[in-house]
Motif scaffolding. Structure first.
Motif, mmCIF file in Angstrom:
data_model
loop_
_atom_site.group_PDB
_atom_site.id
_atom_site.type_symbol
_atom_site.label_atom_id
_atom_site.label_comp_id
_atom_site.label_asym_id
_atom_site.label_seq_id
_atom_site.Cartn_x
_atom_site.Cartn_y
_atom_site.Cartn_z
ATOM 1 N N ILE A 128 0.738 -1.076 -0.109
ATOM 2 C CA ILE A 128 0.104 0.073 0.071
ATOM 3 C C ILE A 128 0.975 1.340 0.106
ATOM 4 O O ILE A 128 1.851 1.298 0.865
ATOM 5 N N CYS A 129 0.466 2.326 -0.785
ATOM 6 C CA CYS A 129 1.270 3.389 -0.897
ATOM 7 C C CYS A 129 1.270 4.004 0.494
ATOM 8 O O CYS A 129 0.330 4.399 1.081
ATOM 9 N N PRO A 130 2.462 4.521 1.018
ATOM 10 C CA PRO A 130 2.599 5.000 2.402
ATOM 11 C C PRO A 130 2.109 6.507 2.356
ATOM 12 O O PRO A 130 1.758 7.242 3.212
ATOM 13 N N ASN A 131 2.139 7.057 1.016
ATOM 14 C CA ASN A 131 1.682 8.395 0.902
ATOM 15 C C ASN A 131 0.084 8.810 0.686
ATOM 16 O O ASN A 131 -0.541 9.400 1.729
ATOM 17 N N CYS A 132 -0.361 8.047 -0.062
ATOM 18 C CA CYS A 132 -1.918 8.320 -0.293
ATOM 19 C C CYS A 132 -2.737 6.947 0.269
ATOM 20 O O CYS A 132 -4.047 6.967 -0.067
ATOM 21 N N LYS A 133 -2.073 5.903 0.511
ATOM 22 C CA LYS A 133 -2.676 4.650 1.004
ATOM 23 C C LYS A 133 -3.409 4.112 0.187
ATOM 24 O O LYS A 133 -4.369 3.088 0.245
ATOM 25 N N SER A 193 12.673 -2.693 0.299
ATOM 26 C CA SER A 193 14.147 -3.427 0.515
ATOM 27 C C SER A 193 14.036 -3.886 2.155
ATOM 28 O O SER A 193 13.768 -3.017 2.814
ATOM 29 N N LYS A 194 14.408 -5.251 2.375
ATOM 30 C CA LYS A 194 14.096 -5.653 3.693
ATOM 31 C C LYS A 194 12.699 -5.270 4.491
ATOM 32 O O LYS A 194 12.930 -5.051 5.610
ATOM 33 N N GLY A 195 11.662 -5.320 3.807
ATOM 34 C CA GLY A 195 10.415 -5.340 4.360
ATOM 35 C C GLY A 195 10.061 -3.796 4.428
ATOM 36 O O GLY A 195 9.198 -3.318 5.036
ATOM 37 N N ILE A 196 11.083 -3.044 3.933
ATOM 38 C CA ILE A 196 10.723 -1.365 4.187
ATOM 39 C C ILE A 196 10.447 -0.800 2.666
ATOM 40 O O ILE A 196 11.412 -1.056 1.935
ATOM 41 N N ILE A 197 9.598 0.079 2.761
ATOM 42 C CA ILE A 197 9.177 0.982 1.557
ATOM 43 C C ILE A 197 10.108 2.158 1.587
ATOM 44 O O ILE A 197 10.084 2.974 2.441
ATOM 45 N N HIS A 198 10.735 2.664 0.161
ATOM 46 C CA HIS A 198 11.271 3.686 0.229
ATOM 47 C C HIS A 198 10.538 4.484 -0.906
ATOM 48 O O HIS A 198 10.433 3.862 -1.927
ATOM 49 N N HIS A 222 6.972 2.836 11.088
ATOM 50 C CA HIS A 222 5.633 2.135 10.670
ATOM 51 C C HIS A 222 5.002 2.285 9.433
ATOM 52 O O HIS A 222 4.347 1.184 8.931
ATOM 53 N N GLU A 223 4.876 3.434 9.080
ATOM 54 C CA GLU A 223 3.918 3.660 7.694
ATOM 55 C C GLU A 223 4.579 3.225 6.585
ATOM 56 O O GLU A 223 4.337 2.710 5.579
ATOM 57 N N ARG A 224 6.117 2.893 6.641
ATOM 58 C CA ARG A 224 6.989 2.360 5.629
ATOM 59 C C ARG A 224 6.970 0.728 5.552
ATOM 60 O O ARG A 224 7.621 0.330 4.667
#
Length: 63
Positions: free
Chosen positions: A3-8, A32-37, A57-59
């Motif tokens: 899910i996009c962390p910006n607009c969901k 990368s490694k479960g984190i959204i950049h 948490h959001e990423r």
């Protein structure tokens, strides 16, 4: 599910290995490694990081 962390939004297109594009808010995401950049695509095609706008948490990818 990613899910996009910006607009969901769930309206994401895959553009490469672990790379996605949000069609609702027009940012590029990489995982990368479960984190959204999150990155903004600049006029010259370069990417600017938006990671500082979101807490970890959001990423984090939610399973």
């Amino acid at each position: 599910m990613l899910i996009c962390p910006n607009c969901k939004s769930k309206n994401l297109g895959k553009i490469g290995v672990n790379q996605y594009y949000c069609w609702d808010c027009f940012i590029e995401l990489s995982v990368s490694k479960g984190i959204i950049h999150a990155h903004q695509v600049e006029e010259d095609g370069s990417l600017s990081s938006l990671d500082d706008l979101f807490d970890e948490h959001e990423r984090t990818i939610q399973f």
